[in-house]
Design a protein around this motif. Structure first.
Motif, PDB file in Angstrom:
ATOM      1  N   LYS A 289      13.728   3.266   1.022  1.00  0.00           N
ATOM      2  CA  LYS A 289      12.803   4.329   1.422  1.00  0.00           C
ATOM      3  C   LYS A 289      11.535   3.736   2.032  1.00  0.00           C
ATOM      4  N   ILE A 290      11.032   2.653   1.449  1.00  0.00           N
ATOM      5  CA  ILE A 290       9.830   2.003   1.984  1.00  0.00           C
ATOM      6  C   ILE A 290      10.103   1.442   3.378  1.00  0.00           C
ATOM      7  N   ASN A 291      11.247   0.781   3.535  1.00  0.00           N
ATOM      8  CA  ASN A 291      11.602   0.237   4.850  1.00  0.00           C
ATOM      9  C   ASN A 291      11.714   1.350   5.883  1.00  0.00           C
ATOM     10  N   GLN A 292      12.308   2.477   5.489  1.00  0.00           N
ATOM     11  CA  GLN A 292      12.468   3.610   6.391  1.00  0.00           C
ATOM     12  C   GLN A 292      11.107   4.161   6.821  1.00  0.00           C
ATOM     13  N   MET A 293      10.185   4.295   5.865  1.00  0.00           N
ATOM     14  CA  MET A 293       8.860   4.820   6.194  1.00  0.00           C
ATOM     15  C   MET A 293       8.065   3.834   7.049  1.00  0.00           C
ATOM     16  N   MET A 294       8.177   2.532   6.777  1.00  0.00           N
ATOM     17  CA  MET A 294       7.486   1.532   7.586  1.00  0.00           C
ATOM     18  C   MET A 294       8.015   1.550   9.018  1.00  0.00           C
ATOM     19  N   ARG A 295       9.336   1.669   9.172  1.00  0.00           N
ATOM     20  CA  ARG A 295       9.938   1.743  10.501  1.00  0.00           C
ATOM     21  C   ARG A 295       9.435   2.976  11.251  1.00  0.00           C
TER      22      ARG A 295
ATOM     23  N   MET B 178       0.834  -1.198   0.000  1.00  0.00           N
ATOM     24  CA  MET B 178       0.000   0.000   0.000  1.00  0.00           C
ATOM     25  C   MET B 178       0.873   1.255   0.000  1.00  0.00           C
ATOM     26  N   LEU B 179       1.950   1.224   0.760  1.00  0.00           N
ATOM     27  CA  LEU B 179       2.868   2.365   0.825  1.00  0.00           C
ATOM     28  C   LEU B 179       3.529   2.599  -0.535  1.00  0.00           C
ATOM     29  N   ARG B 180       3.934   1.514  -1.186  1.00  0.00           N
ATOM     30  CA  ARG B 180       4.552   1.617  -2.509  1.00  0.00           C
ATOM     31  C   ARG B 180       3.561   2.227  -3.517  1.00  0.00           C
ATOM     32  N   THR B 181       2.316   1.786  -3.470  1.00  0.00           N
ATOM     33  CA  THR B 181       1.297   2.309  -4.374  1.00  0.00           C
ATOM     34  C   THR B 181       1.053   3.795  -4.122  1.00  0.00           C
TER      35      THR B 181
ATOM     36  N   GLN C 192       6.469   9.546  -7.015  1.00  0.00           N
ATOM     37  CA  GLN C 192       7.799   9.152  -6.553  1.00  0.00           C
ATOM     38  C   GLN C 192       8.064   7.716  -6.970  1.00  0.00           C
ATOM     39  N   LYS C 193       9.325   7.422  -7.272  1.00  0.00           N
ATOM     40  CA  LYS C 193       9.704   6.049  -7.562  1.00  0.00           C
ATOM     41  C   LYS C 193      10.259   5.463  -6.263  1.00  0.00           C
ATOM     42  N   PRO C 194       9.485   4.618  -5.610  1.00  0.00           N
ATOM     43  CA  PRO C 194       9.899   4.149  -4.277  1.00  0.00           C
ATOM     44  C   PRO C 194      11.016   3.103  -4.350  1.00  0.00           C
ATOM     45  N   SER C 195      12.053   3.330  -3.581  1.00  0.00           N
ATOM     46  CA  SER C 195      13.093   2.314  -3.428  1.00  0.00           C
ATOM     47  C   SER C 195      12.762   1.496  -2.183  1.00  0.00           C
TER      48      SER C 195
END
Length: 76
Positions: free
Chosen positions: A61-67, A45-48, A55-58
């Protein structure tokens, strides 16, 4: 006379315990339905969301936002 007071106290205690048990199960059912209708955010969901914002999610970056989101939810 004391026998009548004893029964009243017993009934009050039983009513309190029944109310607590009933309240617990109602609250549990409400939360289960709420989480089914509004699931917590996962990586997909975060990637979408990031892709929709242009933004092109890496993965980093996704791991950082989830944390960050997990840390925020633990604080509350």
């Amino acid at each position: 006379m004391t026998l009548g007071i004893g029964w009243v106290i017993l009934i009050v205690i039983i009513a309190i315990l029944a109310g607590l048990a009933l309240g617990f199960f109602i609250a549990r059912r409400y939360m289960m339905n709420y989480l089914k209708k509004n699931p917590p955010i996962n990586e997909q969901m975060l990637r979408t969301m990031m892709m929709q914002m242009g933004q092109k999610p890496s993965q980093k970056k996704i791991n950082q936002m989830m944390r960050a989101m997990n840390n925020q939810s633990q604080i509350k």
